[in-house]
Design an enzyme around this catalytic site. Structure first.
Site, PDB file in Angstrom:
ATOM      1  N   ASP A  89       0.862  -1.160   0.000  1.00  0.00           N
ATOM      2  CA  ASP A  89       0.000   0.000   0.000  1.00  0.00           C
ATOM      3  C   ASP A  89       0.916   1.233   0.000  1.00  0.00           C
ATOM      4  O   ASP A  89       2.132   1.129   0.166  1.00  0.00           O
ATOM      5  CB  ASP A  89      -0.969  -0.016   1.193  1.00  0.00           C
ATOM      6  CG  ASP A  89      -2.180   0.871   0.924  1.00  0.00           C
ATOM      7  OD1 ASP A  89      -3.219   0.679   1.556  1.00  0.00           O
ATOM      8  OD2 ASP A  89      -2.080   1.757   0.043  1.00  0.00           O
TER       9      ASP A  89
HETATM   10  C1  GLC Z   1      -4.252   4.396  -0.353  1.00  0.00           C
HETATM   11  C2  GLC Z   1      -5.167   3.270   0.030  1.00  0.00           C
HETATM   12  C3  GLC Z   1      -5.256   2.188  -1.005  1.00  0.00           C
HETATM   13  C4  GLC Z   1      -5.106   2.809  -2.388  1.00  0.00           C
HETATM   14  C5  GLC Z   1      -3.690   3.331  -2.499  1.00  0.00           C
HETATM   15  C6  GLC Z   1      -3.439   4.012  -3.833  1.00  0.00           C
HETATM   16  O1  GLC Z   1      -3.539   4.849   0.762  1.00  0.00           O
HETATM   17  O2  GLC Z   1      -4.957   2.644   1.282  1.00  0.00           O
HETATM   18  O3  GLC Z   1      -6.509   1.526  -0.835  1.00  0.00           O
HETATM   19  O4  GLC Z   1      -5.341   1.833  -3.391  1.00  0.00           O
HETATM   20  O5  GLC Z   1      -3.370   4.222  -1.445  1.00  0.00           O
HETATM   21  O6  GLC Z   1      -4.270   5.120  -3.952  1.00  0.00           O
END
Ligand code: GLC
Length: 742
Positions: A284
């Site tokens: 993430d």
């Molecule tokens: C965010 C979220 C995740 C998302 C990623 C890219 O922090 O936790 O669900 O897909 O970053 O945007």
């Protein structure tokens, strides 16, 4: 003759399997020959993902020369880059690299892209798996037409705490329903497979148990037994793997002391080991580097080592791999085989997507133009939006509203709202003011030319100003019927939106009191991304519709239900607490040694002495304009053996004059087992549409496999013994029977 046909069929089947294997073998061969040409830096480049320079969904660092790094093959993927123009621009740079390995473009297409669908928790309330698959399909068609290869969806985190803002993004509290929805959404996104330019790679997230953050506080720790992890939180991820999900995203939280991003047990032992997952895992946003904050890594280099060795294949925005992985390999702290495995997984997907054959395959101006305003997409969006609406209450048949009503007062801060109906994880487009259908627009499209529509805002959403109350009351007084809209803003739920209070914000419930106290036929419509607390409204408003955030077609869907053009069929995918003090509250809890039988039996019981035992609204609750009557349950036998099956049947009658759809729910309870079992577990449901007065038999077939659970040795087993079986309209309104597994 039949035998020859069977023989031919089996030859075709075996050869089709062989053909699939041939295709896979061909891709693996291409991957291996490319891998042999790659330098260590180029391999690590594939494991590196940056956010694009135009929009961000996390804390941007914007270090380094992006253009140069793409040209040097140091970037394998970009996120938050959409549109044919921008994706072509960056792909052009990748084509200037030595090996011309194409970039993957990833995007949070969570509930629609150009056409926004209800938030996933709202869609889950439809319990309509085909409709959810269709919604994901439209999202894939629109996103892939804008150059997107990969969506960071579906989010499949089971959540039992509505203080957590990201409940809006998932499928609610139940593992069985959540697993079916995970499968439907993966199928919708990935369609007929990756070669198809109308499909995108799915990404099951956030692996794992992110929805169990302590206190419902986003990013907070998760600590639970492995048995609970396997029983409640992992099955929707396994369902995503079984549905062929191309990728996974890990989660920010630590699980039992180890951050998910550095957690070998979940990423290597379970996902890539037991489940034989062949795709790749992206971290993430910054979650690799955040292991320093967790106190698990001393610096970004150690974090990179731990993440790579634990099975995190791609680094989203930590810059840990691009800065330290080469040194870690040279120092022997990360084996080249670990890097090769990660790179193979990533390259395999790029080959499967056909990007080596044509890196610009998804960046097609013509397809972008035709899909950008495809009217069919709005039809699909309106269909699931109306099915997502939950009728919580309807006393004295206040609903549906007659289209011939003389005058209707529309009151509240959401009457003319547009963008708020998009919910979190959505996109704002320049023409939203004309594209998004407000409640006012929807009602106007339904009522007769003679109907007078009155409007008063009454109050804001979070503001404490009540100066608008007088006008609102005056307006309501003048009308024959009142539609009152309250709720939270689109940004009050979603990522980093955990709230300690989930009451109706501002002075909205005071406005409800003023209006409802007039005694007019009134419906209260609640727009929110999560279960809210609204006890006065729940106890006094004659009718309540829970409308979540319904997306582009919100106003039309709400009007379809308000005026009875669609008979509401939604059922709650989460329990609604009476107060925050009741959280966590979910229907499939254990009995405990001192179960309270009812609200008067709370002494020496597992209960609060100052609060009812029961949620305000139960999991599975949802009314209809029809009234459905359930017969007692008929069982095909009082007992059965493993290898046999049991059929449970009810006769369902629509006692009303209105055709309607009922989601008949099947629950079981294992009365005595080697570990304690929930008071109820959802094990099936059937959506039945009955004409006025129609009666139909509804049957469910159970086998021993439906009775399985994880015992204290983490074995997924069933045990002989007595079971209760429940069939009904919600988890707290069921008929009951008993059977035995011999
Ligand atoms: C965010 C979220 C995740 C998302 C990623 C890219 O922090 O936790 O669900 O897909 O970053 O945007």
């Amino acid at each position: 003759m039949i035998r020859i046909a069977t023989l031919l069929l089996s030859v075709c089947f075996i050869s089709s399997l062989a053909a699939q294997t041939t295709a896979e073998k061909r891709i693996d061969k291409s991957v291996d020959s490319l891998l042999k040409l790659m330098t260590l830096d180029e391999k690590i480049g594939q494991m590196n993902q940056y956010n694009g320079p135009w929009a961000a969904t996390g804390p941007l660092t914007n270090e380094g020369n992006l253009v140069g790094q793409i040209k040097e093959g140091k970037v394998g993927s970009m996120l938050n880059v959409t549109g044919v123009k921008r994706t072509r621009e960056l792909q052009d740079l990748a084509m200037q690299s030595r090996l011309k390995i194409p970039l993957l473009f990833g995007q949070d297409v969570i509930h629609g892209f150009r056409t926004i669908f209800p938030i996933p928790l709202g869609e889950a309330a439809s319990w309509d798996l085909k409709a959810m698959e269709a919604g994901a399909r439209v999202a894939a068609v629109e996103a892939s037409a804008a150059g997107v290869h990969w969506t960071f969806a579906p989010m499949v985190d089971i959540a039992r705490d509505p203080r957590w803002g990201r409940v809006m993004e998932g499928a609610g509290e139940d593992t069985y329903l959540g697993s079916l929805i995970a499968k439907a959404r993966v199928k919708g996104f990935q369609g007929n497979g990756f070669g198809d330019t109308a499909s995108v790679m799915a990404c099951a997230k956030h692996f794992a148990a992110y929805g169990a953050a302590v206190g419902g506080r986003d990013y907070n720790s998760v600590d639970m037994s492995l048995r609970q992890l396997h029983e409640t939180y992992l099955p929707p991820f396994k369902a995503a793997v079984d549905a062929g999900a191309a990728t996974f995203m890990n989660s920010f939280n630590d699980i039992n002391g180890i951050p998910a991003t550095g957690n070998k047990y979940i990423q290597r032992d379970i996902l890539k080991g037991q489940w034989k997952f062949k795709g790749f895992v992206v971290s993430d946003w910054g979650s690799i580097g955040e292991m320093i904050n967790h106190g698990y890594s001393k610096d970004n280099k150690e974090a990179g080592m731990q993440a790579a060795n634990a099975g995190s294949d791609m680094d989203m925005e930590s810059r840990s791999y691009i800065q330290h992985l080469a040194a870690l390999v040279k120092e022997g702290k990360v084996k080249m085989a670990v890097v090769d495995d990660a790179v193979r997984r990533i390259l395999r997907k790029k080959f499967e997507m056909g990007l080596f054959a044509d890196p610009y395959k998804f960046s097609n101006e013509n397809r972008e133009k035709t899909q950008w305003n495809n009217p069919q997409h709005r039809v699909v969006a309106r269909d699931i939006a109306k099915k997502s609406i939950v009728l919580l209450k309807n006393e004295k048949q206040v609903l549906p509203v007659s289209k011939q009503t003389g005058s209707i007062a529309l009151i509240g801060p959401f009457v003319k709202a547009k963008s708020d109906h998009l919910g979190f994880w959505s996109y704002d487009w320049p023409d939203d003011s004309t594209r998004i259908v407000s409640l006012w627009d929807g009602v106007k499209s339904k009522v007769s030319a003679q109907t007078k529509m009155l409007y008063a805002k009454g109050c804001g959403i979070t503001e404490l100003d009540k100066t608008g109350f007088a006008e609102a009351v005056e307006t309501a007084r003048k009308a024959d019927y009142v539609i009152l809209t309250v709720g939270e803003t689109r940004d009050m739920s979603g990522e980093a939106k955990s709230r300690s209070s989930i009451q109706l914000p501002g002075v909205q419930e005071e406005l409800v009191k003023e209006i409802v106290s007039l005694g007019k036929p009134t419906v209260v419509m609640i727009s929110a991304g999560r279960p809210l607390v609204f006890n006065w409204t729940a106890d006094h408003a004659p009718a309540i519709l829970y409308t979540w955030w319904l997306g582009t077609e919100a106003g039309n869907a709400m009007a379809d239900v308000l005026f009875g053009d669609y008979n509401p069929s939604g059922k709650l995918p989460m329990s609604f607490p009476r107060t925050e003090g009741q959280i966590p509250i979910y229907y499939n809890h254990y009995f405990t040694g001192r179960p309270a039988k009812n609200d008067s039996d709370r002494h020496y019981r597992s209960a609060y002495t100052d609060l009812s035992l029961y949620p305000k609204y139960a999991f599975g609750h949802g009314l209809s304009y029809s009234s459905f009557e359930y017969s007692e349950i008929q069982l095909s036998a009082p007992a059965f053996h493993a290898g046999q099956s049991l059929t449970a049947t009810v006769s369902l009658t629509n006692k009303s004059k209105t055709a309607g759809t009922e989601t008949v729910q099947l629950y079981i309870r294992d009365i005595t087992a080697s570990v304690v079992r929930p008071v109820k577990e959802l094990k099936g449901f059937s959506q039945v549409t009955l004409a006025a007065g129609e009666t139909r038999s509804v049957s469910f077939t159970l086998t021993a496999d439906d009775l399985r659970f994880y015992n204290d040795q983490l074995q997924y087993i069933y045990e002989p013994g007595k079971f209760k079986l429940f069939i009904g309209t919600s988890s707290d309104n069921v008929k009951e029977a008993e059977f035995e597994l011999k």
